[in-house]
Design a protein around this motif. Sequence first.
Motif, PDB file in Angstrom:
ATOM      1  N   LEU A 148       0.828  -1.208   0.000  1.00  0.00           N
ATOM      2  CA  LEU A 148       0.000   0.000   0.000  1.00  0.00           C
ATOM      3  C   LEU A 148       0.860   1.254   0.000  1.00  0.00           C
ATOM      4  N   SER A 149       0.356   2.306  -0.669  1.00  0.00           N
ATOM      5  CA  SER A 149       1.005   3.611  -0.601  1.00  0.00           C
ATOM      6  C   SER A 149       0.630   4.270   0.719  1.00  0.00           C
ATOM      7  N   SER A 150       1.164   5.441   0.967  1.00  0.00           N
ATOM      8  CA  SER A 150       0.840   6.150   2.209  1.00  0.00           C
ATOM      9  C   SER A 150      -0.630   6.548   2.277  1.00  0.00           C
ATOM     10  N   ASP A 151      -1.335   6.516   1.140  1.00  0.00           N
ATOM     11  CA  ASP A 151      -2.768   6.816   1.103  1.00  0.00           C
ATOM     12  C   ASP A 151      -3.615   5.549   1.073  1.00  0.00           C
ATOM     13  N   SER A 152      -3.023   4.395   1.379  1.00  0.00           N
ATOM     14  CA  SER A 152      -3.699   3.090   1.392  1.00  0.00           C
ATOM     15  C   SER A 152      -4.163   2.634   0.015  1.00  0.00           C
ATOM     16  N   VAL A 153      -3.476   3.061  -1.035  1.00  0.00           N
ATOM     17  CA  VAL A 153      -3.795   2.630  -2.391  1.00  0.00           C
ATOM     18  C   VAL A 153      -2.926   1.414  -2.717  1.00  0.00           C
ATOM     19  N   PRO A 154      -3.545   0.285  -3.126  1.00  0.00           N
ATOM     20  CA  PRO A 154      -2.734  -0.884  -3.506  1.00  0.00           C
ATOM     21  C   PRO A 154      -1.777  -0.533  -4.639  1.00  0.00           C
ATOM     22  N   GLN A 155      -0.547  -1.016  -4.516  1.00  0.00           N
ATOM     23  CA  GLN A 155       0.496  -0.693  -5.483  1.00  0.00           C
ATOM     24  C   GLN A 155       0.666  -1.811  -6.492  1.00  0.00           C
ATOM     25  N   GLU A 156       0.704  -1.450  -7.765  1.00  0.00           N
ATOM     26  CA  GLU A 156       0.896  -2.434  -8.824  1.00  0.00           C
ATOM     27  C   GLU A 156       2.234  -3.139  -8.620  1.00  0.00           C
ATOM     28  N   GLY A 157       2.200  -4.448  -8.754  1.00  0.00           N
ATOM     29  CA  GLY A 157       3.416  -5.235  -8.577  1.00  0.00           C
ATOM     30  C   GLY A 157       3.570  -5.785  -7.173  1.00  0.00           C
ATOM     31  N   ASN A 158       2.779  -5.315  -6.227  1.00  0.00           N
ATOM     32  CA  ASN A 158       2.878  -5.775  -4.841  1.00  0.00           C
ATOM     33  C   ASN A 158       1.571  -6.378  -4.356  1.00  0.00           C
ATOM     34  N   THR A 159       0.751  -6.859  -5.254  1.00  0.00           N
ATOM     35  CA  THR A 159      -0.531  -7.437  -4.887  1.00  0.00           C
ATOM     36  C   THR A 159      -0.530  -8.925  -5.202  1.00  0.00           C
ATOM     37  N   VAL A 160      -0.896  -9.735  -4.207  1.00  0.00           N
ATOM     38  CA  VAL A 160      -1.033 -11.173  -4.404  1.00  0.00           C
ATOM     39  C   VAL A 160      -2.428 -11.542  -3.909  1.00  0.00           C
ATOM     40  N   LEU A 161      -3.265 -12.015  -4.824  1.00  0.00           N
ATOM     41  CA  LEU A 161      -4.630 -12.374  -4.475  1.00  0.00           C
ATOM     42  C   LEU A 161      -4.707 -13.856  -4.114  1.00  0.00           C
ATOM     43  N   HIS A 162      -5.833 -14.256  -3.554  1.00  0.00           N
ATOM     44  CA  HIS A 162      -6.008 -15.605  -3.011  1.00  0.00           C
ATOM     45  C   HIS A 162      -5.561 -16.705  -3.974  1.00  0.00           C
ATOM     46  N   HIS A 163      -6.016 -16.636  -5.213  1.00  0.00           N
ATOM     47  CA  HIS A 163      -5.697 -17.700  -6.167  1.00  0.00           C
ATOM     48  C   HIS A 163      -4.227 -17.698  -6.583  1.00  0.00           C
ATOM     49  N   GLN A 164      -3.470 -16.631  -6.254  1.00  0.00           N
ATOM     50  CA  GLN A 164      -2.056 -16.559  -6.605  1.00  0.00           C
ATOM     51  C   GLN A 164      -1.143 -17.115  -5.506  1.00  0.00           C
ATOM     52  N   PHE A 165      -1.671 -17.299  -4.293  1.00  0.00           N
ATOM     53  CA  PHE A 165      -0.889 -17.942  -3.241  1.00  0.00           C
ATOM     54  C   PHE A 165      -0.763 -19.408  -3.603  1.00  0.00           C
ATOM     55  N   THR A 166       0.412 -19.972  -3.461  1.00  0.00           N
ATOM     56  CA  THR A 166       0.599 -21.375  -3.784  1.00  0.00           C
ATOM     57  C   THR A 166       1.255 -22.095  -2.625  1.00  0.00           C
ATOM     58  N   PRO A 167       0.829 -23.323  -2.374  1.00  0.00           N
ATOM     59  CA  PRO A 167       1.512 -24.097  -1.337  1.00  0.00           C
ATOM     60  C   PRO A 167       2.902 -24.469  -1.836  1.00  0.00           C
ATOM     61  N   THR A 168       3.833 -24.522  -0.921  1.00  0.00           N
ATOM     62  CA  THR A 168       5.193 -24.892  -1.289  1.00  0.00           C
ATOM     63  C   THR A 168       5.533 -26.239  -0.696  1.00  0.00           C
ATOM     64  N   SER A 169       6.370 -26.949  -1.380  1.00  0.00           N
ATOM     65  CA  SER A 169       6.850 -28.236  -0.894  1.00  0.00           C
ATOM     66  C   SER A 169       8.195 -28.015  -0.211  1.00  0.00           C
ATOM     67  N   PRO A 170       8.521 -28.853   0.745  1.00  0.00           N
ATOM     68  CA  PRO A 170       9.841 -28.725   1.361  1.00  0.00           C
ATOM     69  C   PRO A 170      10.938 -28.891   0.311  1.00  0.00           C
ATOM     70  N   VAL A 171      12.018 -28.164   0.482  1.00  0.00           N
ATOM     71  CA  VAL A 171      13.146 -28.241  -0.433  1.00  0.00           C
ATOM     72  C   VAL A 171      14.003 -29.442  -0.049  1.00  0.00           C
ATOM     73  N   ARG A 172      14.327 -30.252  -1.021  1.00  0.00           N
ATOM     74  CA  ARG A 172      15.174 -31.415  -0.766  1.00  0.00           C
ATOM     75  C   ARG A 172      16.621 -30.944  -0.739  1.00  0.00           C
ATOM     76  N   LEU A 173      17.284 -31.078   0.419  1.00  0.00           N
ATOM     77  CA  LEU A 173      18.643 -30.594   0.582  1.00  0.00           C
ATOM     78  C   LEU A 173      19.691 -31.674   0.345  1.00  0.00           C
ATOM     79  N   VAL A 174      19.292 -32.916   0.300  1.00  0.00           N
ATOM     80  CA  VAL A 174      20.229 -34.018   0.090  1.00  0.00           C
ATOM     81  C   VAL A 174      20.238 -34.351  -1.393  1.00  0.00           C
ATOM     82  N   PRO A 175      21.405 -34.280  -2.028  1.00  0.00           N
ATOM     83  CA  PRO A 175      21.446 -34.595  -3.465  1.00  0.00           C
ATOM     84  C   PRO A 175      21.132 -36.066  -3.703  1.00  0.00           C
ATOM     85  N   ARG A 176      20.566 -36.343  -4.850  1.00  0.00           N
ATOM     86  CA  ARG A 176      20.195 -37.722  -5.198  1.00  0.00           C
ATOM     87  C   ARG A 176      21.379 -38.536  -5.678  1.00  0.00           C
TER      88      ARG A 176
END
Length: 185
Positions: A148-176
């Motif tokens: 948000l800007s100082s006037d509470s206006v959403p800023q382009e490029g900094n908005t993530v809506l519900h459908h854009q959130f994604t679950p993440t999987s744990p990172v595999r740290l041990v090489p195969r």
Amino acid sequence: MPNPNTELISVEILNVDPNDSRDVIVEVKNWTTCPPSQQGKFVFLCGVQLNPADIPTGDFEDESGDKSSDESSEETSTDANTDAGVVIQDIPDAFPPITTPLFFRIPAQSRLTILAVPPQPLHPPNPCYEIRIFPPIPTNLLFSSFGLSSDSVPQEGNTVLHHQFTPTSPVRLVPRGPLLPPSPF
């Protein structure tokens, strides 16, 4: 790339369940430091700022030791609901920010808002932050995040809506495979 006019990070979590509370863990991480640190957060339930001392910490077990998705002893009143946007100047200084992950039980049909001031980067204009939301039971929860800007206006490029959130999987740290090629000897 983050918008340089972003003065405030807003995370909105809606519990649309008509009957049951929902648990969430929220982190806002400052990645301009190595390792990343927790960003200070101000918490609002239905537009009313909550005192960090009144927010339970730790897991979501009730006093009997049972994990429960329904919290009938929720004391927070939502009668003081305000629909007006919150601007930076409106964040009360009455309560300090929360600098640890936020564990919170959102009552049914309620809105949880977390506000954080973005990190000040060493090399502007590249603030780098991450928002992590962990819902043990993700049903009937909606997430959104806005810069948000100082006037509470959403800023382009900094908005993530519900459908854009994604679950993440744990990172595999041990090489195969092997780390080095086999020795010729």
